[in-house]
Design a protein around this motif. Structure first.
Motif, PDB file in Angstrom:
ATOM      1  N   GLU A 109      29.276  22.433  17.339  1.00 12.48           N
ATOM      2  CA  GLU A 109      27.839  22.270  17.595  1.00 12.48           C
ATOM      3  C   GLU A 109      27.278  20.969  17.019  1.00 12.48           C
ATOM      4  OE1 GLU A 109      25.812  26.557  17.651  1.00 12.48           O
ATOM      5  OE2 GLU A 109      26.676  26.079  15.712  1.00 12.48           O
ATOM      6  N   GLY A 110      25.998  20.745  17.306  1.00 16.67           N
ATOM      7  CA  GLY A 110      25.263  19.639  16.693  1.00 16.67           C
ATOM      8  C   GLY A 110      25.529  18.329  17.409  1.00 16.67           C
ATOM      9  N   GLY A 141      29.062  17.112  17.185  1.00 18.51           N
ATOM     10  CA  GLY A 141      30.102  18.103  17.508  1.00 18.51           C
ATOM     11  C   GLY A 141      30.748  17.873  18.870  1.00 18.51           C
ATOM     12  N   LYS A 189      32.048  26.379  13.805  1.00 17.65           N
ATOM     13  CA  LYS A 189      30.729  26.157  14.426  1.00 17.65           C
ATOM     14  C   LYS A 189      30.279  24.714  14.205  1.00 17.65           C
ATOM     15  CE  LYS A 189      28.919  30.866  14.469  1.00 17.65           C
ATOM     16  NZ  LYS A 189      28.114  31.847  13.745  1.00 17.65           N
ATOM     17  N   GLU A 190      30.510  24.184  13.002  1.00 16.68           N
ATOM     18  CA  GLU A 190      30.124  22.792  12.712  1.00 16.68           C
ATOM     19  C   GLU A 190      30.818  21.818  13.657  1.00 16.68           C
ATOM     20  OE1 GLU A 190      29.416  23.167   7.960  1.00 16.68           O
ATOM     21  OE2 GLU A 190      30.562  21.409   8.620  1.00 16.68           O
ATOM     22  N   VAL A 191      32.082  22.102  13.956  1.00 14.07           N
ATOM     23  CA  VAL A 191      32.857  21.189  14.809  1.00 14.07           C
ATOM     24  C   VAL A 191      32.446  21.311  16.286  1.00 14.07           C
ATOM     25  CG1 VAL A 191      35.220  20.840  15.680  1.00 14.07           C
ATOM     26  CG2 VAL A 191      34.791  20.880  13.225  1.00 14.07           C
ATOM     27  N   ARG A 245      38.832  16.076   8.893  1.00 15.62           N
ATOM     28  CA  ARG A 245      37.739  15.668   8.006  1.00 15.62           C
ATOM     29  C   ARG A 245      38.275  14.785   6.883  1.00 15.62           C
ATOM     30  NH1 ARG A 245      34.761  20.427   4.799  1.00 15.62           N
ATOM     31  NH2 ARG A 245      36.877  20.580   3.975  1.00 15.62           N
ATOM     32  N   THR A 293      32.182  28.991   9.750  1.00 13.93           N
ATOM     33  CA  THR A 293      31.227  27.903   9.511  1.00 13.93           C
ATOM     34  C   THR A 293      31.820  26.567   9.943  1.00 13.93           C
ATOM     35  OG1 THR A 293      30.489  29.150   7.596  1.00 13.93           O
ATOM     36  CG2 THR A 293      29.753  26.879   7.719  1.00 13.93           C
ATOM     37  N   ALA A 294      33.069  26.333   9.559  1.00 18.38           N
ATOM     38  CA  ALA A 294      33.735  25.069   9.912  1.00 18.38           C
ATOM     39  C   ALA A 294      33.857  24.935  11.428  1.00 18.38           C
ATOM     40  CB  ALA A 294      35.109  25.002   9.249  1.00 18.38           C
TER      41      ALA A 294
END
Ligand code: NAP
Length: 286
Positions: free
Chosen positions: A78-79, A82, A74-76, A34, A71-72
């Motif tokens: 999903e979406g 991701g 899942k962010e990486v 990031r 959280t980090a």
């Protein structure tokens, strides 16, 4: 050169030296972080930079994530931006971050929906073992995936212990970090109690390390205690996270609650980005 093409997300205290060892072992590694300036030293050492998570997973057979918390991670995964949005069936994703067993099982299910193999592989050991390639790797995976990832584990650790399916390794990791928290709190309380009664820190640590109560972690943390200097190898905030996850995963023993409260108070006092051994600074004030 090793046949597996690797992708790596997360170049913090652990990710950085781990990628260096993979490069030394002959792997081709594409990295993504990031904060871009942390990629620099690895690019100099031979890694390639990806401009996005999609580009990373498109070029790699195996992608490893080594990120702060659930959280980090899942962010990486999903979406729309991701990893999974661009994952081709058959790829392998290995999460080496410490997360809740529940999160590992969730990520496993998500990967199955994309026909991607998922390995839960948190590590025991801090920056020095990461640099030396002597981490203890706890593996939750199918036997087939465990075997496929073995060359990578060989480059990163002294042993990779296959403990079961995804999720089981995360449980093992929370258990070992509970013991780590107990150890460091015990060392800190012991040294401070002795010091209050006229025994120097130096002498007390010598007594601990020369006797049966000395262990790997007491030896590793001795210089930091003596120098009263705690640059993060394992940030205290990450242990607070791990103890919270252990509680949430059902740990309800006599010591977990006061132990969690002690480290959480230290984080509240502003010590979260210091090394976990800074717990002694927090206790010193009490
Ligand atoms: P760290 O130094 O704090 O690095 C965290 C990494 O996660 C950085 O690359 C950071 O990116 C990235 N990150 C955080 N939030 C993100 C987000 N929302 N999206 C994308 N990237 C994000 O942590 P570490 O010490 O390397 O630890 C990594 C994991 O290993 C943790 O789960 C920790 O509990 C576990 N662990 C650590 C140790 C240890 O001794 N340090 C030992 C065993 C296990 P930026 O650079 O942009 O901030």
């Amino acid at each position: 050169m090793n046949a597996l093409q690797l992708g790596w997300v997360g170049l913090g205290n652990m990710g950085n030296p781990m990628v260096l060892n993979l490069l030394k072992a002959g792997f081709e590694v594409t990295v993504f972080n990031r904060t871009k300036d942390k990629e620099g030293p690895l690019l100099t050492a031979g890694a390639t930079a990806a401009t996005s998570l999609h580009q990373l997973i498109e070029t790699a057979d195996v992608v490893v994530t080594m990120l702060s918390n659930d959280t980090a991670v899942k962010e990486v995964f999903e979406g729309p931006t991701g990893l999974l949005a661009a994952a081709i069936p058959g790829k392998i994703i290995i999460n080496m971050s410490t997360v809740a067993p529940e999160t590992s099982r969730y990520l496993h299910t998500l990967c199955q929906l994309h026909q991607v193999h998922f390995i839960d592989a948190p590590v025991s050991g801090s920056v020095k073992p990461a640099q030396d390639g002597t981490l203890v790797i706890l593996v939750g995976a199918s036997s087939e995936d465990y075997e496929t990832a073995q060359p990578l584990f060989d480059a990163l650790g002294k042993i990779a212990i296959h403990v079961g399916a995804p999720g089981v390794a995360s449980s093992a990791k929370l258990a070992i970090n509970y013991l780590l928290g107990l150890n460091l709190q015990g060392i800190a309380e012991t040294v401070l109690f002795a010091e209050k009664n006229g025994v120097s820190k130096q002498d007390m640590l010598n007594i601990i390390n020369q006797g049966a109560c000395g262990n790997g972690i007491s030896n590793i943390k001795t210089p930091a205690i003596l120098n009263d200097s705690f640059p993060a190898a394992f940030a205290l905030k990450h242990l607070v996270k791990d103890l919270r996850l252990a509680k949430e995963a059902g740990l309800d023993s006599p010591l977990i609650h006061p132990l969690y409260d002690s480290y959480a108070a230290a984080e509240q006092e502003g010590l979260g980005d210091q090394d976990v051994m800074a717990i002694i600074s927090s206790l010193q004030l009490k």
